[in-house]
Design a protein around this motif. Structure first.
Motif, short mmCIF file in Angstrom:
data_model
loop_
_atom_site.label_atom_id
_atom_site.label_comp_id
_atom_site.label_asym_id
_atom_site.label_seq_id
_atom_site.Cartn_x
_atom_site.Cartn_y
_atom_site.Cartn_z
N ALA A 26 0.84 -1.20 0.00
CA ALA A 26 0.00 0.00 0.00
C ALA A 26 0.88 1.25 0.00
O ALA A 26 0.64 2.20 -0.76
CB ALA A 26 -0.92 -0.01 1.21
N ILE A 27 1.88 1.23 0.84
CA ILE A 27 2.78 2.39 0.92
C ILE A 27 3.49 2.60 -0.41
O ILE A 27 3.64 3.72 -0.88
CB ILE A 27 3.81 2.20 2.06
CG1 ILE A 27 3.09 2.28 3.41
CG2 ILE A 27 4.90 3.25 1.98
CD1 ILE A 27 4.02 2.16 4.60
N GLU A 74 2.47 2.10 -3.30
CA GLU A 74 1.59 2.77 -4.24
C GLU A 74 1.66 4.28 -4.03
O GLU A 74 1.77 5.05 -4.98
CB GLU A 74 0.16 2.27 -4.04
CG GLU A 74 -0.68 2.28 -5.29
CD GLU A 74 -2.04 1.62 -5.03
OE1 GLU A 74 -3.02 2.36 -4.95
OE2 GLU A 74 -2.08 0.38 -4.89
N VAL A 75 1.58 4.68 -2.78
CA VAL A 75 1.63 6.10 -2.46
C VAL A 75 2.99 6.69 -2.83
O VAL A 75 3.08 7.82 -3.31
CB VAL A 75 1.32 6.34 -0.98
CG1 VAL A 75 1.29 7.83 -0.68
CG2 VAL A 75 0.00 5.70 -0.60
N ARG A 109 4.84 5.70 -5.25
CA ARG A 109 4.85 5.86 -6.71
C ARG A 109 4.11 7.12 -7.12
O ARG A 109 4.43 7.74 -8.11
CB ARG A 109 4.23 4.65 -7.40
CG ARG A 109 5.26 3.60 -7.80
CD ARG A 109 4.67 2.66 -8.86
NE ARG A 109 3.47 2.00 -8.38
CZ ARG A 109 3.45 0.88 -7.69
NH1 ARG A 109 4.57 0.29 -7.39
NH2 ARG A 109 2.32 0.34 -7.31
N GLU A 110 3.09 7.46 -6.33
CA GLU A 110 2.35 8.69 -6.63
C GLU A 110 3.16 9.91 -6.24
O GLU A 110 2.79 11.04 -6.57
CB GLU A 110 1.02 8.70 -5.87
CG GLU A 110 0.00 7.72 -6.40
CD GLU A 110 -1.21 7.64 -5.48
OE1 GLU A 110 -1.35 8.51 -4.59
OE2 GLU A 110 -2.01 6.71 -5.65
N ARG A 120 3.85 10.94 -3.08
CA ARG A 120 3.42 11.64 -1.87
C ARG A 120 4.13 11.16 -0.62
O ARG A 120 3.99 11.75 0.44
CB ARG A 120 1.90 11.51 -1.73
CG ARG A 120 1.19 12.22 -2.89
CD ARG A 120 -0.08 11.51 -3.32
NE ARG A 120 -1.00 11.33 -2.25
CZ ARG A 120 -2.16 11.98 -2.13
NH1 ARG A 120 -2.50 12.85 -3.03
NH2 ARG A 120 -2.96 11.74 -1.13
N LEU A 121 4.86 10.08 -0.73
CA LEU A 121 5.70 9.62 0.37
C LEU A 121 7.08 9.29 -0.20
O LEU A 121 7.22 8.99 -1.38
CB LEU A 121 5.11 8.35 1.02
CG LEU A 121 3.87 8.52 1.91
CD1 LEU A 121 3.40 7.16 2.40
CD2 LEU A 121 4.17 9.44 3.09
N THR A 167 10.07 6.36 6.60
CA THR A 167 9.22 6.77 5.49
C THR A 167 8.67 8.15 5.79
O THR A 167 8.18 8.40 6.89
CB THR A 167 8.06 5.77 5.31
OG1 THR A 167 8.59 4.47 5.14
CG2 THR A 167 7.22 6.13 4.09
N VAL A 199 6.76 12.03 4.67
CA VAL A 199 5.80 12.75 3.84
C VAL A 199 6.56 13.63 2.86
O VAL A 199 7.40 14.42 3.27
CB VAL A 199 4.87 13.62 4.70
CG1 VAL A 199 3.91 14.41 3.83
CG2 VAL A 199 4.11 12.75 5.69
N GLN A 245 -4.07 18.01 -9.63
CA GLN A 245 -2.81 17.58 -9.03
C GLN A 245 -1.71 18.62 -9.21
O GLN A 245 -0.76 18.68 -8.46
CB GLN A 245 -2.36 16.25 -9.63
CG GLN A 245 -3.14 15.07 -9.10
CD GLN A 245 -2.55 13.74 -9.54
OE1 GLN A 245 -1.50 13.70 -10.17
NE2 GLN A 245 -3.22 12.66 -9.21
N ARG A 292 -8.19 4.52 -12.20
CA ARG A 292 -8.22 4.10 -10.78
C ARG A 292 -8.99 2.80 -10.69
O ARG A 292 -10.19 2.79 -10.89
CB ARG A 292 -8.88 5.17 -9.91
CG ARG A 292 -7.90 6.10 -9.25
CD ARG A 292 -7.45 5.51 -7.94
NE ARG A 292 -6.16 6.05 -7.55
CZ ARG A 292 -5.43 5.50 -6.58
NH1 ARG A 292 -5.89 4.45 -5.96
NH2 ARG A 292 -4.29 5.99 -6.26
#
Lengths: 228, 228
Positions: A27-28, A30-31, A33-34, A36-37, A45, A47, A67, B216
């Motif tokens: 899950a992390i 994925e974020v 890759r976006e 945001r982390l 990890t 922000v 975005q 999504r």
DNA sequence: CAGTGGTCTAGACCACGCC
DNA sequence: GCGTGGTCTAGACCACTGG
């Protein structure tokens, strides 16, 4: 949770969410890759800054603009039906001469022209659709809600171009200004082509930003696990 | 292994390689991201067409061209040292006035001009380097082998532009032809900026192709695992 | 050194495609 | 149904960062 703050360790977070650590990690990831982390091996990890990098995670125009921190809007310039030329028919994978719905929209960011988008959809895919519903609505939402069609994927090409007379006028830029040309073909889950979109983006207002990973990690040597 | 062929099932392959299925899957996923394999849920894993889609998996010019099926080459047009202007200094995160190595290279694909690349490297990062070694060599390999520097990542911006007089001449295209402008800043593992590269690609010869995933997945509902 | 993320395992179950 | 990929688990060990 401010920029730079560290998340609790994975081994703490996972049980709090009632999942295994591996699952939390996915899950992390994925974020991350976006954008945001950010992870730091051995450290934690964190922000990330708000718009670190969108890369080319392609979404809808509206989503993309949001975005980027802009307010998206849209204006329909033209809408109607036409019969598919051989070339268009090929793109849409329909027969030449079939009816096609065509909508030309001006896309704006913060009320200033950003792109001209020409949308082609086989008429039989969206029966009884008029240009109306599209003025500020998401075509994809409309597809989902009114026709029960979900997009499964597509292919987009990106080229460098310059604006022609018509585009220059609409986008309010000088003739032959630099621009991006996007061409996208999207398919529904059953494989049928749902749309062919041709978008011209103002080169002075639009740019990509891609975060590069180490070209090739070069794997220290990989585990000696494989006995063969 | 021809295009379209199916790989053996994961449950067969994994033991053959002496690894767990999850591990095999992660390996396959990597190749899928490179675009050389395709998965079909419930059906199998298949060899993809050769240049299905590189997306923006950024690599070196040579690597990029090879993946596109072209033969890359390179010609050094200019090389030398200069003192960093305030603007360049900022990009390289050095002091204004520090020495910078500058190399201008014409990049060719199948012996035809494809891009002009201007490379800037802080002189202290590559002591005693002359332009020579770069004529057809990979700068990144040179960094690794001669200076022990490995790149850890970077940021690249992509803009639409048109060629100026100098670029038009070098690239052998008319003045004000469409072009891509890439600007890349790369860092070593210690965080130090190693290079600032500005590349102008011929718009008539270069284009991206990106495969889009369903915007999504919309997760059916996610497991009721989370008790909280 | 302790604490963090990174990777692997072996097995279970789910979701989809196809016959 | 059966075979495929897709996901999750619980635990082990490795690799890196930091004081």
């Amino acid at each position: 949770m401010d920029v730079g703050d560290a998340l609790p360790p994975e081994r703490t977070l996972a049980p709090e969410f009632g999942v295994a650590r591996m699952t939390l990690r996915r899950a992390i990831e994925e974020v991350v890759r976006e954008g945001r982390l950010k992870r730091k091996h051995g450290a934690g990890t964190f922000v990330a800054g708000p718009k670190i990098a969108q890369g080319l995670a392609v979404t809808s125009f509206s989503e993309d603009m949001r975005q980027r921190g802009n307010v998206p809007s849209s204006r329909t310039l033209d809408a109607g039906e036409l019969t598919a030329s051989p070339k268009l028919a090929k793109r849409l994978e329909i027969s030449s001469g079939e009816l096609v719905m065509r909508v030309v929209r001006l896309r704006l960011a913060d009320d200033a022209p950003m792109a001209v988008e020409t949308l082609h959809v086989p008429a039989r895919v969206v029966p009884e659709l008029e240009g109306e519903a599209l003025d500020d609505a998401s075509f994809y939402e409309l597809l989902h809600e009114r026709y029960g069609i979900d997009l499964a994927g597509g292919v987009q090409t990106i080229e460098a171009t310059v604006t022609d007379e018509r585009e220059s006028e609409i986008l309010e830029v000088p003739l032959h200004s630099p621009a991006f040309l996007f061409e996208r073909v999207s398919r529904a889950r059953d494989g049928q082509v749902v749309e062919f979109v041709r978008s011209v983006y103002r080169g002075d207002r639009y740019q990509f930003r891609v975060e590069l990973q180490p070209a090739r990690p070069a794997r220290t040597d990989d585990h000696p696990a494989g006995s063969a």
